[in-house]
Design a protein around this motif. Structure first.
Motif, PDB file in Angstrom:
ATOM      1  N   ARG A 127      -2.284  -3.649   6.557  1.00 45.42           N
ATOM      2  CA  ARG A 127      -3.260  -3.610   7.656  1.00 45.42           C
ATOM      3  C   ARG A 127      -4.365  -2.596   7.370  1.00 45.42           C
ATOM      4  O   ARG A 127      -5.529  -2.854   7.614  1.00 45.42           O
ATOM      5  N   ASN A 128      -3.987  -1.426   6.875  1.00 50.02           N
ATOM      6  CA  ASN A 128      -4.975  -0.370   6.644  1.00 50.02           C
ATOM      7  C   ASN A 128      -5.643  -0.589   5.280  1.00 50.02           C
ATOM      8  O   ASN A 128      -5.047  -0.324   4.230  1.00 50.02           O
ATOM      9  N   TYR A 167      16.193  -4.678  14.518  1.00 48.39           N
ATOM     10  CA  TYR A 167      15.813  -4.566  13.096  1.00 48.39           C
ATOM     11  C   TYR A 167      16.816  -5.357  12.244  1.00 48.39           C
ATOM     12  O   TYR A 167      16.433  -6.125  11.365  1.00 48.39           O
ATOM     13  N   ILE A 185       8.106   0.939  -0.815  1.00 48.08           N
ATOM     14  CA  ILE A 185       8.747   0.023  -1.764  1.00 48.08           C
ATOM     15  C   ILE A 185       7.726  -0.967  -2.346  1.00 48.08           C
ATOM     16  O   ILE A 185       7.691  -1.214  -3.556  1.00 48.08           O
ATOM     17  N   ILE A 208      16.071   4.315   1.611  1.00 49.08           N
ATOM     18  CA  ILE A 208      15.163   4.641   0.507  1.00 49.08           C
ATOM     19  C   ILE A 208      14.144   5.670   1.003  1.00 49.08           C
ATOM     20  O   ILE A 208      13.660   5.567   2.139  1.00 49.08           O
ATOM     21  N   SER A 260       0.813  -1.226   0.000  1.00 45.47           N
ATOM     22  CA  SER A 260       0.000   0.000   0.000  1.00 45.47           C
ATOM     23  C   SER A 260       0.841   1.268   0.000  1.00 45.47           C
ATOM     24  O   SER A 260       0.355   2.341  -0.343  1.00 45.47           O
ATOM     25  N   ARG A 261       2.114   1.142   0.420  1.00 45.80           N
ATOM     26  CA  ARG A 261       2.987   2.331   0.507  1.00 45.80           C
ATOM     27  C   ARG A 261       4.430   1.938   0.157  1.00 45.80           C
ATOM     28  O   ARG A 261       4.768   0.755   0.104  1.00 45.80           O
ATOM     29  N   ASP A 320      -2.723  -8.483   8.901  1.00 50.87           N
ATOM     30  CA  ASP A 320      -1.526  -8.236   9.706  1.00 50.87           C
ATOM     31  C   ASP A 320      -0.633  -9.459   9.533  1.00 50.87           C
ATOM     32  O   ASP A 320      -0.979 -10.560   9.991  1.00 50.87           O
ATOM     33  N   THR A 325      10.949   6.755   1.844  1.00 56.50           N
ATOM     34  CA  THR A 325       9.578   6.256   2.066  1.00 56.50           C
ATOM     35  C   THR A 325       9.122   6.809   3.418  1.00 56.50           C
ATOM     36  O   THR A 325       9.880   7.499   4.101  1.00 56.50           O
ATOM     37  N   LYS A 339      16.238  -8.641   9.714  1.00 57.63           N
ATOM     38  CA  LYS A 339      16.596  -8.660   8.288  1.00 57.63           C
ATOM     39  C   LYS A 339      17.696  -9.681   7.992  1.00 57.63           C
ATOM     40  O   LYS A 339      17.706 -10.300   6.930  1.00 57.63           O
TER      41      LYS A 339
HETATM   42  P1  NAP Z   1       6.675   1.922   4.489  1.00 57.79           P
HETATM   43  O1  NAP Z   1       6.642   2.983   3.459  1.00 57.79           O
HETATM   44  O2  NAP Z   1       6.528   2.279   5.927  1.00 57.79           O
HETATM   45  O3  NAP Z   1       5.584   0.821   4.086  1.00 57.79           O
HETATM   46  C1  NAP Z   1       5.415  -0.318   4.878  1.00 57.79           C
HETATM   47  C2  NAP Z   1       4.321  -1.163   4.287  1.00 57.79           C
HETATM   48  O4  NAP Z   1       4.184  -2.347   5.101  1.00 57.79           O
HETATM   49  C3  NAP Z   1       2.957  -0.480   4.292  1.00 57.79           C
HETATM   50  O5  NAP Z   1       2.209  -0.928   3.187  1.00 57.79           O
HETATM   51  C4  NAP Z   1       2.333  -0.979   5.593  1.00 57.79           C
HETATM   52  O6  NAP Z   1       0.916  -0.862   5.557  1.00 57.79           O
HETATM   53  C5  NAP Z   1       2.827  -2.440   5.581  1.00 57.79           C
HETATM   54  N1  NAP Z   1       2.877  -3.085   6.891  1.00 57.79           N
HETATM   55  C6  NAP Z   1       3.562  -2.711   7.999  1.00 57.79           C
HETATM   56  N2  NAP Z   1       3.336  -3.568   8.998  1.00 57.79           N
HETATM   57  C7  NAP Z   1       2.494  -4.521   8.532  1.00 57.79           C
HETATM   58  C8  NAP Z   1       1.895  -5.674   9.083  1.00 57.79           C
HETATM   59  N3  NAP Z   1       2.087  -6.038  10.354  1.00 57.79           N
HETATM   60  N4  NAP Z   1       1.090  -6.425   8.299  1.00 57.79           N
HETATM   61  C9  NAP Z   1       0.857  -6.070   7.004  1.00 57.79           C
HETATM   62  N5  NAP Z   1       1.399  -4.995   6.420  1.00 57.79           N
HETATM   63  C10 NAP Z   1       2.197  -4.222   7.178  1.00 57.79           C
HETATM   64  O7  NAP Z   1       8.033   1.082   4.438  1.00 57.79           O
HETATM   65  P2  NAP Z   1       9.097   0.871   3.258  1.00 57.79           P
HETATM   66  O8  NAP Z   1      10.207   1.791   3.489  1.00 57.79           O
HETATM   67  O9  NAP Z   1       8.418   0.793   1.947  1.00 57.79           O
HETATM   68  O10 NAP Z   1       9.621  -0.586   3.669  1.00 57.79           O
HETATM   69  C11 NAP Z   1       9.228  -1.760   2.981  1.00 57.79           C
HETATM   70  C12 NAP Z   1      10.189  -2.872   3.386  1.00 57.79           C
HETATM   71  O11 NAP Z   1      11.498  -2.498   2.959  1.00 57.79           O
HETATM   72  C13 NAP Z   1      10.282  -3.093   4.889  1.00 57.79           C
HETATM   73  O12 NAP Z   1      10.458  -4.465   5.145  1.00 57.79           O
HETATM   74  C14 NAP Z   1      11.535  -2.331   5.269  1.00 57.79           C
HETATM   75  O13 NAP Z   1      12.119  -2.874   6.433  1.00 57.79           O
HETATM   76  C15 NAP Z   1      12.387  -2.557   4.048  1.00 57.79           C
HETATM   77  N6  NAP Z   1      13.453  -1.575   3.847  1.00 57.79           N
HETATM   78  C16 NAP Z   1      13.188  -0.251   3.814  1.00 57.79           C
HETATM   79  C17 NAP Z   1      14.231   0.643   3.614  1.00 57.79           C
HETATM   80  C18 NAP Z   1      14.042   2.127   3.581  1.00 57.79           C
HETATM   81  O14 NAP Z   1      15.045   2.861   3.681  1.00 57.79           O
HETATM   82  N7  NAP Z   1      12.832   2.637   3.430  1.00 57.79           N
HETATM   83  C19 NAP Z   1      15.546   0.154   3.437  1.00 57.79           C
HETATM   84  C20 NAP Z   1      15.764  -1.221   3.457  1.00 57.79           C
HETATM   85  C21 NAP Z   1      14.700  -2.075   3.656  1.00 57.79           C
HETATM   86  P3  NAP Z   1       0.054  -0.769   6.921  1.00 57.79           P
HETATM   87  O15 NAP Z   1       0.770   0.156   7.844  1.00 57.79           O
HETATM   88  O16 NAP Z   1      -1.304  -0.295   6.486  1.00 57.79           O
HETATM   89  O17 NAP Z   1      -0.006  -2.170   7.441  1.00 57.79           O
END
Ligand code: NAP
Length: 222
Positions: free
Chosen positions: A34-35, A148, A14, A181, A11-12, A56, A183, A152
């Motif tokens: 979740r949302n 964290y 990556i 990234i 939904s958001r 979830d 986000t 990972k």
């Molecule tokens: P984000 O923008 O915060 O998006 C997180 C997504 O995960 C949202 O769609 C959220 O929707 C969903 N989510 C969170 N908890 C959940 C749960 N318990 N059940 C189902 N859905 C859930 O995060 P992002 O930066 O895109 O990160 C995506 C992945 O990449 C994560 O695993 C993060 O650790 C990893 N990552 C991110 C970065 C970075 O710099 N951004 C770098 C390396 C790795 P809801 O809140 O509605 O559930």
């Protein structure tokens, strides 16, 4: 027959960028988060034929129900992306046990549950491709991110072993481990502070990660 891509965390950020690219390639996409309102809006933006589901990933029954719903409405799951994740940055000595549990349940157990649920349909159809979103933090570590990083790093070990278990069923399992990234997850970080350690001198964009993920998902093997 339309191939279906389930994007947990679609939904958001990556996950959403991956969903957009897979939809553009002509696959049907199930956006899971979740949302439900946010997931529905993201699915709606992809055009017709794509659906949103509320789940979830840390809850076994939720994951089970979601796979049943996806298969009921979209018929199958050919591609699975685990991009649902959270961070709770703090020094280990200040980290509450409930935050450790919630991080590990969402980032690690959640991917184990979705992969296990996907196996049923992927083994039946003799093929599939999974990409789990790791992080450089799981490979290199970072101040204030021990739990964290564990979630990972664990995901890498899990994915390597699973890949060996299911390759004979023509199911591939990979991890993409991005750096910082832009986000919602990083919106409160001061980019200036981290830039000096990033060779390109900037945070990445979700769309850049999405291209790597889709390359691995959409291989000629499938
Ligand atoms: P984000 O923008 O915060 O998006 C997180 C997504 O995960 C949202 O769609 C959220 O929707 C969903 N989510 C969170 N908890 C959940 C749960 N318990 N059940 C189902 N859905 C859930 O995060 P992002 O930066 O895109 O990160 C995506 C992945 O990449 C994560 O695993 C993060 O650790 C990893 N990552 C991110 C970065 C970075 O710099 N951004 C770098 C390396 C790795 P809801 O809140 O509605 O559930």
């Amino acid at each position: 027959m339309d191939k279906v891509c389930a994007v947990f965390g679609g939904s958001r950020g990556i996950g959403r960028a991956v969903a957009q690219l897979m939809a553009r390639k002509g696959y049907r996409v199930a956006i899971v988060a979740r949302n439900l309102d946010v997931a529905r809006a993201a699915a709606g933006d992809l055009g017709g034929g794509h659906l949103a589901f509320s789940c979830d990933v840390a809850k076994e029954q939720d994951v089970q129900n979601t796979f049943e719903e996806i298969e009921k409405h979209l018929g199958r799951v050919n591609f699975l992306v685990n991009a649902a994740g959270i961070n709770r940055d703090s020094l280990l000595v200040r980290t509450k046990t409930e935050d450790m549990v919630s991080l590990l349940h969402t980032n690690l157990l959640g991917s184990m549950l979705t992969c296990r649920a996907a196996m049923k349909t992927m083994i039946q159809q003799q093929g599939g491709s999974i990409v789990n979103i790791g992080s450089v933090i799981g490979l290199k570590g970072n101040f204030g991110q021990s739990v964290y990083g564990a979630s990972k790093g664990g995901l890498v070990g899990f994915s390597r072993a699973l890949a060996k278990e299911v390759a004979r069923k023509k199911i591939r399992v990979n991890v993409v481990a991005p750096g910082f990234i832009h986000t919602d997850m990083t919106k409160d970080l001061k980019e200036e502070h981290f830039k000096k350690n990033i060779p390109l001198g900037r945070f990445g964009e979700a769309s850049e990660v999405a291209h790597a993920v889709v390359f691995l998902l959409d291989s000629p093997c499938n």
